[in-house]
Design an enzyme around this catalytic site. Sequence first.
Site, PDB file in Angstrom:
ATOM      1  N   GLU A 171      27.830  52.489  28.647  1.00  0.00           N
ATOM      2  CA  GLU A 171      27.158  51.590  29.603  1.00  0.00           C
ATOM      3  C   GLU A 171      26.103  50.710  28.930  1.00  0.00           C
ATOM      4  OE1 GLU A 171      25.926  53.739  33.155  1.00  0.00           O
ATOM      5  OE2 GLU A 171      28.010  54.176  33.639  1.00  0.00           O
ATOM      6  N   GLU A 289      34.430  56.507  33.675  1.00  0.00           N
ATOM      7  CA  GLU A 289      33.640  57.352  34.593  1.00  0.00           C
ATOM      8  C   GLU A 289      33.936  56.830  35.981  1.00  0.00           C
ATOM      9  OE1 GLU A 289      29.390  57.675  34.074  1.00  0.00           O
ATOM     10  OE2 GLU A 289      29.571  57.776  31.897  1.00  0.00           O
TER      11      GLU A 289
HETATM   12  O1  AHR Z   1      27.688  60.408  35.208  1.00  0.00           O
HETATM   13  C1  AHR Z   1      26.317  60.194  35.390  1.00  0.00           C
HETATM   14  C2  AHR Z   1      25.818  58.922  34.713  1.00  0.00           C
HETATM   15  O2  AHR Z   1      26.409  57.824  35.348  1.00  0.00           O
HETATM   16  C3  AHR Z   1      26.185  58.749  33.270  1.00  0.00           C
HETATM   17  O3  AHR Z   1      25.295  59.345  32.414  1.00  0.00           O
HETATM   18  C4  AHR Z   1      26.159  57.259  33.086  1.00  0.00           C
HETATM   19  O4  AHR Z   1      27.054  56.822  32.094  1.00  0.00           O
HETATM   20  C5  AHR Z   1      26.477  56.723  34.466  1.00  0.00           C
HETATM   21  O5  AHR Z   1      25.554  55.768  34.853  1.00  0.00           O
END
Ligand code: AHR
Length: 485
Positions: A171, A289
């Site tokens: 990110e 994610e």
């Molecule tokens: O999964 C929780 C958080 O969400 C992670 O650390 C990050 O990559 C995302 O913002």
Amino acid sequence: MNRIDVNLERVLAPIDPNLFGGFAEHLGRCIYGGVYDPDSPHAGPDGLRTDVLAALRRLQMPVIRYPGGNFVSGYRWRDGVGPRDARPARLDLAWGAPDSNHFGTNEFVQFCRQVGAEPYLVVNCGDGDMREARDWVEYCNGTADTALVRLRRAHGFDAPHNVQYWAVGNEVDGAWQIGHKTPEEYTRAYVEFAKVMRWVDPKIKLLASATSSWAPDFVERAQLLLEQASEHIDYMSVHWYVANHEDDFARYMAVSELIEARLRAYEGLIDALRLARRIKRPIPIAVDEWNVWYRAGIDTGLEEVYNLEDALAVAMHLNAFIRHARTVRMANLAQIVNVIAPILTRKDGLVLQTIFYPFELYRRTCGDAALDVFWSGETFDGGDYAGVRVLDVAASRGADGKRLTLYVVNRSLRPTEAVVALAEGRFAGSVTASVVNGPDIKTANTFDAPDNVGTHEATFDAADRELRYTFEPHSVTALVCPVAR
Ligand code: AHR
């Protein structure tokens, strides 16, 4: 009448098993107290929770991403290898907590081997440098007689770990990230990291952190990465989480349209750049994610308690990934234990949350080819979207071509009947209907009532070109159908 038309010959793409991946971060009780908990009565000799391992095996995740997440942007992998009592505890600035480093690279790889997953590591492209990244690849995968390979051997791992998947950063587009980068800064860093990591091990697959915020610069980020670094990119990694902040079921269920819009836009963006820049290799998307996340913050260790409507949202994601199987070649449920996760633990046991069940069902029943399915019928309006079909549908075909699995999320609070019609061939025998459901969309599984939401099964015979089926209210159904062509 709702109608679902399936043509067994209209294969969209092979389905990559990596659509069913997971993600584990040093955050809250995901690693410590989840995966690894030497003080639990369920701990094995290596400190891994045997009950968690057993639950994860049911999910059959082929790949697990680690160690973050935001955590990785301040992580030093060397802190987490070697004798445990010599490992330094460090303050993690991403989540504001100390980390003992008692769980690190080697423990993670061993954990993956025990659940049957490929380890996937994210390197620190926040406050870390390319030397650290390349050294980590060498420590894990090297075979030459070098100091780093000797170090791994001294730590008890003679054979290389052969970690295939590596991401450069997490990110990086977000201001919340340690070492947040502009599109230009990241593209430049990516090329240099990727180059030396690949020189250490040319076989590795590399993921570029493309967008997580979906801020308008996601277009520019993709453009720069693909124009300047495409030869080093095996996947473009995108993230998102969905939510029901307004407590509005229709609006929440219409999130399928946002998922569609993002996937269509992103695959169009990649296709356009490949055409413009004559990039021959396909460059797939990793939804690196994804999940439902909105109730639990860092004060509660992100320990979301999921209800049935969240399980429907998870199933809609899996449907979208199947429909977009041409371009989505990896997707990692964030996360695997305790932190926004399908499994919640206490020292003495665990509960399988509602979202566990659709994931398990899809993974268990999904064929290896995605089918182009057309469906029509009743609609609803939700949030920004009008005319959303009540049923959300995806279909897969099994390896021998003789099994159709139809996935249907019924977003109505009433039973919904549909005709399922084959363009050619016929249904040929006993159909198994596996249904994830519970009494109410707000129902959760808890330690006191762990089985409120689960999967039940029934079979029925079908022998014609069409069948009729009534989908239960607020349910996820997999119809596994033998077919003759
Ligand atoms: O999964 C929780 C958080 O969400 C992670 O650390 C990050 O990559 C995302 O913002």
